[in-house]
Design a protein around this motif. Structure first.
Motif, PDB file in Angstrom:
ATOM      1  N   ALA A   1      44.779  42.667  37.812  1.00 31.55           N
ATOM      2  CA  ALA A   1      43.341  42.408  37.742  1.00 31.55           C
ATOM      3  C   ALA A   1      42.790  41.829  39.037  1.00 31.55           C
ATOM      4  N   VAL A   2      43.663  41.270  39.925  1.00 28.82           N
ATOM      5  CA  VAL A   2      43.182  40.774  41.209  1.00 28.82           C
ATOM      6  C   VAL A   2      43.559  41.811  42.260  1.00 28.82           C
ATOM      7  N   THR A   3      42.577  42.261  43.010  1.00 29.19           N
ATOM      8  CA  THR A   3      42.842  43.341  43.965  1.00 29.19           C
ATOM      9  C   THR A   3      42.340  42.960  45.366  1.00 29.19           C
ATOM     10  N   VAL A   4      42.967  43.586  46.366  1.00 38.01           N
ATOM     11  CA  VAL A   4      42.560  43.347  47.747  1.00 38.01           C
ATOM     12  C   VAL A   4      41.988  44.651  48.297  1.00 38.01           C
ATOM     13  N   ASP A   5      40.808  44.570  48.858  1.00 39.66           N
ATOM     14  CA  ASP A   5      40.236  45.737  49.533  1.00 39.66           C
ATOM     15  C   ASP A   5      40.838  45.773  50.946  1.00 39.66           C
TER      16      ASP A   5
ATOM     17  N   SER B   1      48.629  41.428  50.161  1.00 31.93           N
ATOM     18  CA  SER B   1      49.029  42.299  49.049  1.00 31.93           C
ATOM     19  C   SER B   1      49.396  41.413  47.853  1.00 31.93           C
ATOM     20  N   ILE B   2      48.874  41.752  46.677  1.00 28.98           N
ATOM     21  CA  ILE B   2      49.112  40.960  45.464  1.00 28.98           C
ATOM     22  C   ILE B   2      50.388  41.467  44.799  1.00 28.98           C
ATOM     23  N   THR B   3      51.317  40.546  44.462  1.00 32.96           N
ATOM     24  CA  THR B   3      52.566  40.956  43.799  1.00 32.96           C
ATOM     25  C   THR B   3      52.449  40.711  42.296  1.00 32.96           C
ATOM     26  N   ILE B   4      53.504  41.091  41.568  1.00 34.84           N
ATOM     27  CA  ILE B   4      53.444  40.934  40.107  1.00 34.84           C
ATOM     28  C   ILE B   4      53.525  39.475  39.683  1.00 34.84           C
ATOM     29  N   ALA B   5      53.800  38.565  40.650  1.00 35.30           N
ATOM     30  CA  ALA B   5      53.816  37.141  40.296  1.00 35.30           C
ATOM     31  C   ALA B   5      52.404  36.617  40.036  1.00 35.30           C
ATOM     32  N   CYS B   6      51.405  37.436  40.333  1.00 34.91           N
ATOM     33  CA  CYS B   6      49.999  37.021  40.147  1.00 34.91           C
ATOM     34  C   CYS B   6      49.726  36.692  38.683  1.00 34.91           C
ATOM     35  N   THR B   7      49.120  35.532  38.457  1.00 31.88           N
ATOM     36  CA  THR B   7      48.764  35.144  37.083  1.00 31.88           C
ATOM     37  C   THR B   7      47.278  35.371  36.823  1.00 31.88           C
ATOM     38  N   MET B   8      46.614  35.942  37.809  1.00 32.77           N
ATOM     39  CA  MET B   8      45.178  36.247  37.700  1.00 32.77           C
ATOM     40  C   MET B   8      44.329  34.993  37.598  1.00 32.77           C
ATOM     41  N   CYS B   9      44.792  33.896  38.227  1.00 37.12           N
ATOM     42  CA  CYS B   9      44.013  32.658  38.159  1.00 37.12           C
ATOM     43  C   CYS B   9      42.744  32.764  39.009  1.00 37.12           C
ATOM     44  N   GLY B  10      42.762  33.623  40.029  1.00 39.50           N
ATOM     45  CA  GLY B  10      41.572  33.842  40.845  1.00 39.50           C
ATOM     46  C   GLY B  10      41.370  32.824  41.948  1.00 39.50           C
TER      47      GLY B  10
ATOM     48  N   ILE C   1      38.788  40.062  48.406  1.00 38.34           N
ATOM     49  CA  ILE C   1      39.569  39.930  47.164  1.00 38.34           C
ATOM     50  C   ILE C   1      38.609  39.867  45.992  1.00 38.34           C
ATOM     51  N   ALA C   2      38.939  40.627  44.958  1.00 38.93           N
ATOM     52  CA  ALA C   2      38.075  40.632  43.770  1.00 38.93           C
ATOM     53  C   ALA C   2      38.940  40.470  42.531  1.00 38.93           C
ATOM     54  N   LYS C   3      38.374  39.797  41.544  1.00 40.15           N
ATOM     55  CA  LYS C   3      39.069  39.660  40.257  1.00 40.15           C
ATOM     56  C   LYS C   3      38.313  40.506  39.239  1.00 40.15           C
ATOM     57  N   ALA C   4      38.955  41.581  38.858  1.00 42.02           N
ATOM     58  CA  ALA C   4      38.313  42.464  37.873  1.00 42.02           C
ATOM     59  C   ALA C   4      38.529  41.879  36.492  1.00 42.02           C
ATOM     60  N   ALA C   5      37.756  42.368  35.545  1.00 46.60           N
ATOM     61  CA  ALA C   5      37.947  41.917  34.163  1.00 46.60           C
ATOM     62  C   ALA C   5      39.378  42.232  33.764  1.00 46.60           C
ATOM     63  N   GLU C   6      40.011  41.287  33.025  1.00 47.72           N
ATOM     64  CA  GLU C   6      41.401  41.488  32.623  1.00 47.72           C
ATOM     65  C   GLU C   6      41.537  42.716  31.749  1.00 47.72           C
ATOM     66  N   GLN C   7      42.634  43.436  31.980  1.00 46.40           N
ATOM     67  CA  GLN C   7      42.872  44.620  31.158  1.00 46.40           C
ATOM     68  C   GLN C   7      43.574  44.189  29.880  1.00 46.40           C
ATOM     69  N   THR C   8      42.805  43.674  28.947  1.00 44.91           N
ATOM     70  CA  THR C   8      43.398  43.262  27.686  1.00 44.91           C
ATOM     71  C   THR C   8      43.145  44.352  26.656  1.00 44.91           C
ATOM     72  N   THR C   9      43.758  44.166  25.501  1.00 45.80           N
ATOM     73  CA  THR C   9      43.552  45.153  24.440  1.00 45.80           C
ATOM     74  C   THR C   9      42.394  44.743  23.538  1.00 45.80           C
ATOM     75  N   ALA C  10      41.823  43.542  23.797  1.00 45.33           N
ATOM     76  CA  ALA C  10      40.718  43.086  22.947  1.00 45.33           C
ATOM     77  C   ALA C  10      39.531  44.036  23.078  1.00 45.33           C
ATOM     78  N   GLY C  11      38.882  44.296  21.984  1.00 47.25           N
ATOM     79  CA  GLY C  11      37.690  45.132  22.017  1.00 47.25           C
ATOM     80  C   GLY C  11      37.997  46.611  22.102  1.00 47.25           C
ATOM     81  N   MET C  12      39.257  46.962  22.238  1.00 48.15           N
ATOM     82  CA  MET C  12      39.589  48.383  22.307  1.00 48.15           C
ATOM     83  C   MET C  12      39.630  48.968  20.898  1.00 48.15           C
ATOM     84  N   ASN C  13      39.641  50.266  20.843  1.00 50.31           N
ATOM     85  CA  ASN C  13      39.643  50.922  19.537  1.00 50.31           C
ATOM     86  C   ASN C  13      41.006  50.724  18.876  1.00 50.31           C
ATOM     87  N   LYS C  14      41.013  49.971  17.781  1.00 44.73           N
ATOM     88  CA  LYS C  14      42.282  49.617  17.133  1.00 44.73           C
ATOM     89  C   LYS C  14      42.985  50.858  16.591  1.00 44.73           C
ATOM     90  N   ALA C  15      42.200  51.871  16.269  1.00 47.83           N
ATOM     91  CA  ALA C  15      42.806  53.095  15.715  1.00 47.83           C
ATOM     92  C   ALA C  15      43.693  53.803  16.744  1.00 47.83           C
TER      93      ALA C  15
END
Ligand code: FAD
Length: 397
Positions: free
Chosen positions: A2-6, A33-42, A53-67
């Motif tokens: 969720a944290v990316t570097v342009d 370069s962001i590694t997998i150790a990133c906890t997305m603290c921002g 550097i930008a922090k995008a919305a977390e890619q969670t499963t909340a709000g997704m179609n449960k079906a």
């Protein structure tokens, strides 16, 4: 991530590296370069002087179609070329859940050269196996396994995930749940389907074991839980069964894994391998002093069993914690469980009540342990145990 570097904007000033509390940013070819150790603290975002550097919305499963979320997954724990017992137990229970939900059962197998174990997983009831192999997965690591498991969830969207309430399962489950934005019911002792909602009903002891709480996960997916070893029976394997093997690539590099296994020191010998033991001889405060525990060890030795203990014994320092049976110790399910000088407190019984046969020795005929015992001997352990040891020795000869 969720944290990316342009990379176009990044000027390679390194300000973000010192701002990151988790050491999760490295310089690659002069760019951050962001590694997998990133906890997305921002923490890095505001330190960047060029807003690269930008922090995008977390890619969670909340709000997704449960079906979209289907199938029951089991995390397959393995070590030294063997699938651990708890994973078989969960496959047996996962099979029942999957059938009740009209869905498929899958095992998630991560490790180095573990493909031969897929056959065992299919034989225990799985329809699919997700296989992730690589030298970086030779032993369990929090960073590596979390990243891989999270990626699999995003890619394949399971409805239910079962993990053993073991050291690794208890480490992995909550991290993965947090990464995908769902909940997790820890230390379950029963699983079922809630008739009204069709959701998994996760049952676990609460308030010191005095009540059993049943928990649902209605809003988020996957529904996740850790389940105590030995609360479910291991299913019979059917080696004529096969299934779909899905190979998935792990995006983890060995340098992304912050912990390194330097040496494996086994502190637990056969005597404290309680989860796998068929016979357990357990002692409690009624053994009166630590030296008397030699009788427990001798009987266990004669019978080829493991040595268990109540928490009173552990707290008194007579035995180390790996021997503790009960709510805050291990859950065991041997064929035979000897409870010697153990009163039978609810917290102890919670860990051994799924034993096939319980034999209790206690000088108090009203001790609660006799309520869960199949055979009871009212007597002094210092007299009964030597007599039992002598008799079993004779049978062995
Ligand atoms: P006691 O209750 O003192 O019982 C000793 C027994 O030995 C008595 O029944 C006595 O009659 C008998 N006895 C005495 N002398 C002799 C003799 N010479 N011969 C024969 N019998 C004799 N406990 C656990 O075991 N595991 C857990 O995981 C656990 N988790 C807990 C979690 C919580 C949150 C809490 C609050 C408690 C927990 N406990 C746990 C503690 C539990 O409540 C009991 O205190 C504990 O199990 C008692 O251990 P015991 O039976 O050895 O001792």
């Amino acid at each position: 991530m969720a944290v990316t570097v342009d990379k176009e904007q990044c000027i390679g000033c390194s300000a973000c590296i010192s701002a990151c509390p988790f050491g999760a940013i490295v310089m690659e070819a002069g760019k951050a370069s962001i590694t997998i150790a990133c906890t997305m603290c921002g923490a890095c975002v505001d330190t960047c002087p060029v807003n690269a550097i930008a922090k995008a919305a977390e890619q969670t499963t909340a709000g997704m179609n449960k079906a979209d979320y289907k199938d029951v997954w089991v995390f397959i724990e393995q070590a030294e070329g063997q699938v651990k017992s708890v994973s078989y137990e969960l496959l047996g229970e996962g099979r029942k859940l999957a059938d009740a939900m009209g869905q498929k059962l899958a095992g998630v197998l991560i490790g180095e050269q573990v493909e031969p174990l897929a056959r065992e997983v299919f034989a225990a009831g799985a329809d699919k196996v997700f296989l992730v192999e690589g030298p970086e997965f030779k032993t369990y690591s929090t960073d590596g396994y979390t990243a891989v498991f999270t990626d699999l969830i995003h890619a394949y969207k399971p409805s239910v995930i079962l993990l053993g309430a073991t050291n690794d399962g208890r480490d992995l489950g909550p991290r993965v749940a947090c990464r995908v934005g769902t909940g997790l019911t820890a230390d379950c002792t029963n699983l079922g389907i809630d008739e009204e909602t069709g959701l998994v009903a996760w049952t676990r002891p609460a308030f010191g074991g005095n009540i059993m709480a049943t928990i649902l996960c209605p809003e988020h997916r996957p529904q996740m839980g850790t389940v105590r070893p030995k609360v479910f029976k291991r299913p019979e394997q059917d080696f004529s069964r096969t299934g779909e093997l899905i190979r998935a690539a792990g995006r983890v590099k060995s340098q992304d894994i912050r912990t390194k296994l330097i040496e494996l020191i086994k502190v637990c010998t056969a005597a404290c391998n309680l989860e796998e033991a068929e016979i357990i001889v357990a002692g409690g405060r009624g053994m009166c002093k630590p030296e008397n525990f030699v009788l427990i060890e001798e009987l266990a030795n004669v019978l080829g069993g493991a040595v268990g203990a109540s928490r009173a014994v552990i707290d008194a320092g007579w035995k180390p914690h790996p021997h503790q049976v009960g709510q805050t110790g291990k859950t065991v399910g041997p064929k035979v469980y000897f409870a010697c000088g153990i009163s039978g407190a609810i917290q102890h019984v919670a860990g051994m009540s799924s034993s096939d046969i319980v034999i209790a020795i206690n000088k108090d005929a009203d001790a609660p342990i006799f309520k869960v015992a199949d055979y009871g001997i009212v007597g002094d352990v210092m007299e009964v145990l030597p007599a039992l040891i002598d008799e079993f020795k004779k049978v062995k000869q």
